[in-house]
Scaffold this active site. Structure first.
Site, PDB file in Angstrom:
ATOM      1  CD  GLU A   8       5.151  -2.031  -2.924  1.00  0.00           C
ATOM      2  OE1 GLU A   8       3.949  -2.114  -2.569  1.00  0.00           O
ATOM      3  OE2 GLU A   8       5.568  -1.184  -3.714  1.00  0.00           O
ATOM      4  CG  HIS A  10       4.423  -6.185   1.561  1.00  0.00           C
ATOM      5  ND1 HIS A  10       5.268  -5.157   1.879  1.00  0.00           N
ATOM      6  CD2 HIS A  10       3.742  -5.770   0.456  1.00  0.00           C
ATOM      7  CE1 HIS A  10       5.109  -4.162   1.015  1.00  0.00           C
ATOM      8  NE2 HIS A  10       4.194  -4.515   0.143  1.00  0.00           N
ATOM      9  CG  PHE A  23      -5.400  -3.718   2.492  1.00  0.00           C
ATOM     10  CD1 PHE A  23      -5.940  -2.450   2.615  1.00  0.00           C
ATOM     11  CD2 PHE A  23      -4.140  -3.946   3.002  1.00  0.00           C
ATOM     12  CE1 PHE A  23      -5.245  -1.432   3.235  1.00  0.00           C
ATOM     13  CE2 PHE A  23      -3.432  -2.938   3.630  1.00  0.00           C
ATOM     14  CZ  PHE A  23      -3.981  -1.671   3.754  1.00  0.00           C
ATOM     15  CG  HIS A 164       4.467   0.359   1.204  1.00  0.00           C
ATOM     16  ND1 HIS A 164       3.272   0.233   1.885  1.00  0.00           N
ATOM     17  CD2 HIS A 164       4.447  -0.575   0.228  1.00  0.00           C
ATOM     18  CE1 HIS A 164       2.563  -0.738   1.346  1.00  0.00           C
ATOM     19  NE2 HIS A 164       3.248  -1.239   0.326  1.00  0.00           N
ATOM     20  CG  ASP A 283       1.935  -4.491  -3.386  1.00  0.00           C
ATOM     21  OD1 ASP A 283       2.243  -4.855  -2.233  1.00  0.00           O
ATOM     22  OD2 ASP A 283       1.207  -3.512  -3.608  1.00  0.00           O
TER      23      ASP A 283
END
Length: 322
Positions: A8, A10, A23, A164, A283
């Site tokens: 995961e 990105h 975020f 996700h 992440d």
């Protein structure tokens, strides 16, 4: 532990980079943008320092899923996948990819997944929750009838589907508490609900080899499996699936450690679903590789379980050579 595989992790393209802006605060936004757009420099250095041998990279969120125009969503997904394939080709030993899919058009999504697996060797798809179509207030979940042929494509390709998080589709309960909407709670609540819809719909009865991946230690679901099963068994409201949620979780779901670096939580997940169903992830760049790797490498679990979760499970699931 060296040789870890993260899945995961990105990146972004020009069309989607702004989706990640909300975020982080202003001070972190510049650094986040640089990390999302980088492949060949900082990302590789951090992987080396953290003992990560390979990343399976995916588009940031919500990206394609929030594009209400069907044709535009299809176009952006295709372009993102083309750019990801180009980046991977420069370091094929270090990177692999998940396809971005315009789920606003199930037929196009299936065709794009076929293309990405056949032409680029992508290892599956990562989709950022429900999709919007036609209007911002729209909300399409993937247990709906129009998606079942798409799931047949995923099953036939024998690749995983990573569900996700994105922000909750219904926000009224979060009024006055915006801090709850994102990773603190809303992401897990939304994704857990979506996953339960998929499992409870009978989808895995029709496609028993279908594999779903959930991040963040299973979006809270492993800790509630007993209560979910027990209450469904007593419910007079009807339940379409043939088996208990916990059975689908054992047979059709993998979970990852992304963004949830707590040993107590990891041990509970091992007890609930087994070390064979858990995968290391960071992440990145929303979480730091140094923190994820430092925690995982020192977590109080057995060394055989560490090797499984950190590397061996991913090698098997994604049919990786190394």
């Amino acid at each position: 532990m060296d040789g870890k595989i993260g899945l995961e992790e990105h990146f972004a393209i020009a069309d989607t980079i702004g989706d990640s802006r909300g975020f982080v605060d202003d001070a972190a936004a510049v650094d986040l943008k640089a990390r999302l757009l980088d492949f060949q420099d900082l990302r590789l250095r951090e992987m080396d320092r953290g003992g990560i041998a390979k990343m399976i990279v995916s588009l940031n969120a919500p990206a394609v899923q929030r594009i209400v125009d069907r044709a535009k969503a299809v176009e952006v997904a295709r372009r993102a996948n083309d750019l990801l394939a180009e980046a991977i080709a420069k370091h094929a030993d270090r990177f692999a990819g998940f396809a971005a899919l315009a789920m606003q058009d199930p037929d196009a999504a299936g065709a794009e997944l076929k293309r990405c697996v056949a032409d680029f060797g992508f290892k599956g798809a990562l989709v950022n929750g429900y999709s919007q179509l036609g209007a911002p207030e729209s909300c399409l979940y993937y247990d709906l009838p129009q998606y079942w042929d798409f799931w047949g494509v995923v099953a036939a390709l024998d690749v995983p589907f990573y569900l996700h998080p994105r922000e909750p589709s219904e926000r009224k309960a979060y009024d006055g508490h915006p801090w709850l909407i994102g990773p603190a709670y809303g992401f897990a609540a939304e994704t857990g609900l979506h996953a339960l819809r998929l499992m409870g719909s009978g989808l895995f009865d029709k496609y028993p080899r279908l594999t779903l991946i959930l991040g963040h230690m299973g979006e809270g679901l492993p800790f509630n499996l007993y209560r979910i099963d027990e209450r469904i068994a007593w419910s007079p409201m009807g339940y379409p699936a043939k088996r208990a949620i916990s059975e689908y979780f054992q047979d059709n779901v993998f979970i990852t450690t992304s963004g949830n670096f707590r040993t107590q939580t990891l041990i509970d997940c091992i007890l609930e679903v087994g070390a064979d169903r858990i995968l290391f992830s960071t992440d990145y760049p929303f979480e730091q590789i140094a923190e994820a790797s430092g925690w995982f490498d020192a977590a109080a679990i057995s060394e055989p379980d560490r090797r499984k979760i950190g590397r061996l499970n991913a090698l098997k699931l994604f049919k990786l050579d190394s």
